[in-house]
Scaffold this motif. Structure first.
Motif, PDB file in Angstrom:
ATOM      1  N   GLY A  91       0.801  -1.218   0.000  1.00 40.83           N
ATOM      2  CA  GLY A  91       0.000   0.000   0.000  1.00 40.83           C
ATOM      3  C   GLY A  91       0.834   1.268   0.000  1.00 40.83           C
ATOM      4  N   GLY A  92       2.163   1.142   0.019  1.00 35.03           N
ATOM      5  CA  GLY A  92       3.020   2.318  -0.033  1.00 35.03           C
ATOM      6  C   GLY A  92       3.276   2.957   1.329  1.00 35.03           C
ATOM      7  N   LEU A  93       2.684   2.398   2.394  1.00 33.51           N
ATOM      8  CA  LEU A  93       2.882   3.016   3.711  1.00 33.51           C
ATOM      9  C   LEU A  93       4.315   2.854   4.201  1.00 33.51           C
ATOM     10  CD1 LEU A  93      -0.496   2.256   5.421  1.00 33.51           C
ATOM     11  CD2 LEU A  93       0.613   4.478   5.316  1.00 33.51           C
ATOM     12  N   GLU A  95       6.950   2.832   2.371  1.00 37.18           N
ATOM     13  CA  GLU A  95       7.741   3.868   1.700  1.00 37.18           C
ATOM     14  C   GLU A  95       7.489   5.223   2.338  1.00 37.18           C
ATOM     15  OE1 GLU A  95       7.407   4.124  -2.501  1.00 37.18           O
ATOM     16  OE2 GLU A  95       8.871   2.514  -2.782  1.00 37.18           O
ATOM     17  N   ARG A  96       6.231   5.470   2.663  1.00 36.71           N
ATOM     18  CA  ARG A  96       5.913   6.749   3.295  1.00 36.71           C
ATOM     19  C   ARG A  96       6.688   6.888   4.603  1.00 36.71           C
ATOM     20  NH1 ARG A  96       0.638   9.396   2.591  1.00 36.71           N
ATOM     21  NH2 ARG A  96       1.842  11.270   2.278  1.00 36.71           N
ATOM     22  N   PHE A  97       6.655   5.848   5.444  1.00 35.87           N
ATOM     23  CA  PHE A  97       7.356   5.914   6.721  1.00 35.87           C
ATOM     24  C   PHE A  97       8.864   6.051   6.505  1.00 35.87           C
ATOM     25  CE2 PHE A  97       3.723   3.154   8.513  1.00 35.87           C
ATOM     26  CZ  PHE A  97       2.962   4.282   8.746  1.00 35.87           C
ATOM     27  N   ARG A  98       9.365   5.342   5.507  1.00 35.63           N
ATOM     28  CA  ARG A  98      10.813   5.357   5.295  1.00 35.63           C
ATOM     29  C   ARG A  98      11.287   6.663   4.682  1.00 35.63           C
ATOM     30  NH1 ARG A  98      13.203  -0.456   3.980  1.00 35.63           N
ATOM     31  NH2 ARG A  98      14.919   0.863   3.374  1.00 35.63           N
TER      32      ARG A  98
END
Lengths: 258, 300
Positions: A91-93, A95-98
């Motif tokens: 879901g891309g989360l 990547e968002r957190f990273r």
């Protein structure tokens, strides 16, 4: 080098992940359903014809069976860790957190801590059913602490193992499929029947795989038998598996950045 | 809903380290990246001036996303340098992450959390005080106040995209990177995103926007760079870019409303039929107007 926000970030992300569990409580129930079904099947259908031998004490079959059932519960439960991690990745989360100033390992630790909490709840449910159908133990507090300690260590090790497919899977099914062999492993151990009656090669495998060592240690603690050196074998398996899983998981996580 | 009073809109600029220098918001020099034998970036040079919007144009597979991922510290370059807000992406990754916010190609929202919880989560992870107030402010700004209490999974695609964008703006990052922000959106939702980007730019945020839509670049960008074959082919203002082509020749053609004009006019603000044309719909309400358009010799 530990990030100065490690504890805070881990707490925030763990809270998020626990919210997921609270909002899908079915994941805890379904974790408990299969082990309970296996337990009922063995206690009421097959257990009558299984000779647990004199060495197992004079208790009922459910007393003999419970340690193996607890391990199956954890093996089922950790597949949700792989599942949740995979969804975050897809879901891309992740990547968002990273891409945010978040302590890097907090993302993984949050999933691991959530797994510990969710599995403890499932384990309590399973023990509750076991008590309802006649499980009894005269173990004292130190022995119970030993049981809890081994189970937490085992859950931690299997959870870190689950992180690996969670990060590498290409489908939801693939993310949780790794747990099938783990669930099956107790059947080739002393969990359901003593290993003495097994044919040569099977018996050799059963006596040299981790489930037997862990099950025997738990059973000895619960039935007030001397644990002997067996408990060290059990702990060595748990710690060895944990260290290996953490190393591979951390490497897999870092490799995602290349 | 929080009972906290909305604070004075003092920008709670995150733990964002003070802008390191007066240089450009984004500076890329000689950046290369290969996946095995496939060289995706082959020496990219690019600057995004502070407070400007740069549109990075390129076809599918041109390497736009690869470049964006390197800038947001999700990927490492093979060689070359890149800095964001004056911080090197390779050696000062943490400062880069505090200075930049990424909105990827697909809305990265937590479907099991409510819209409000999603925003609070990001505010907490950016270590900002008063996450509840920050969430309320952004919900209002992106017209999500009513939906804020619902789980994000129940949002429409356009709402998820707005929430995604709102999450990227928590803490007022100095640089916002939008990777194809309007892909898969209906025309109305796309206009909403465009308005948000224009507002960002007006507020002094530096924006790097990747897109395949030329119109999007024309509308939003101060400068346009075209990424092709792993390099920046051209980089300039719209006027500079159009000057590269042969001079325009004037022709008169009848302009009919495009399907998009009709769609927007009919669906605007819940009205079935545009009884009285508003400014936004006036173009479509006149069925045919004679408009001066320019056509280029040797048009594409």
């Amino acid at each position: 080098m530990m990030d100065r926000h490690f504890w805070g970030d881990t707490a925030v992300l763990t809270r998020r992940s626990l919210t997921h569990v609270l909002r899908s409580p079915d994941t805890i129930v379904t974790t408990a359903v299969m082990p309970v079904a296996i337990m009922l099947l063995f206690v009421f259908v097959l257990g009558g014809s299984i000779d647990t031998g004199a060495g197992a004490g004079a208790g009922s079959y459910v007393d003999y069976l419970l340690p193996g059932i607890l391990l199956i519960t954890v093996a089922t439960g950790v597949s949700y860790t792989a599942y949740r991690l995979f969804l975050d990745l897809q879901g891309g989360l992740l990547e968002r957190f990273r891409s945010m100033p978040v302590a890097r390992t907090s993302v993984l630790w949050a999933h691991v801590l959530t797994s510990l909490v969710a599995n403890v709840v499932s384990l309590v449910l399973v023990v509750g059913v076991a008590v309802a159908i006649g499980f009894r133990s005269g173990a004292a507090v130190p022995a119970w602490l030993g049981v809890v300690g081994i189970m937490l260590l085992f859950t931690l090790a299997l959870t870190w193992l689950a992180v690996i497919p969670g990060l590498t899977a290409t489908s939801v099914e693939g993310a949780s499929a790794f747990s099938y062999p783990l669930v099956f492993l107790p059947f080739l151990s002393s969990a359901f029947a003593p290993t003495d009656a097994m044919p040569g090669p099977v018996r050799w495998f059963a006596e040299h795989q981790p489930v037997t060592a862990i099950v025997d240690a738990l059973r000895a603690l619960l039935t007030q038998q001397p644990v002997g050196t067996g408990i060290w074998t059990a702990l060595a398996w748990c710690v060895g598996l944990l260290v290996l899983a953490v190393l591979v998981a951390a490497r897999t996580y870092r490799r995602k950045l290349s | 809903m929080s009972a906290e009073p909305a604070p004075a809109p003092t920008p709670t600029r995150a733990a964002a380290p003070a802008a390191a220098s007066s240089g450009p918001a984004v500076r890329v020099r000689g950046l290369t990246k290969s996946y095995g034998d496939l060289a995706v970036l082959r020496g990219v040079d690019l600057d995004v001036a502070r407070g400007s919007v740069l549109a990075l144009l390129g076809s599918n597979g041109a390497g736009k996303t690869t470049l964006v991922k390197i800038l947001s510290t999700l990927l490492r370059a093979d060689s070359g340098t890149a800095s964001v807000n004056g911080f090197d992406v390779a050696t000062q990754a943490r400062d880069v992450r505090a200075s930049l916010s990424l909105t990827g190609q697909f809305a990265a929202v937590d479907g099991l959390l409510t819209g409000r919880e999603n925003l609070e989560l990001v505010a907490r992870l950016r270590h900002l005080p008063r996450p509840g107030a920050i969430a309320d402010e952004l919900l209002a700004r992106f017209s999500l106040t009513e939906a804020g209490g619902r789980r994000a999974a129940t949002f429409s695609g356009g709402m998820q995209r707005r929430l995604d964008l709102a999450m990227s703006l928590v803490g007022h990052p100095a640089v916002v990177v939008l990777d194809e922000p309007t892909t898969g959106l209906d025309p109305e939702a796309r206009l909403g995103v465009w308005a948000a980007v224009a507002e960002l730019a007006a507020g002094g945020t530096s924006v790097l926007l990747t897109t395949q839509h030329l119109e999007e670049a024309e509308r939003l960008a101060d400068r346009i760079a075209i990424l092709h074959g792993g390099r920046i082919l051209v980089d300039g203002t719209l006027a500079e870019l159009t000057a590269l082509l042969p001079p325009a020749r004037v022709e008169y053609v009848e302009k009919r409303p495009s399907l998009e004009d009709v769609f927007l006019a009919l669906t605007a603000s819940g009205r079935g039929v545009p009884a009285e044309p508003s400014t936004a719909t006036s173009a479509a309400s006149t069925t045919s107007t004679t408009t001066r358009t320019t056509e280029r010799e040797g048009d594409l």
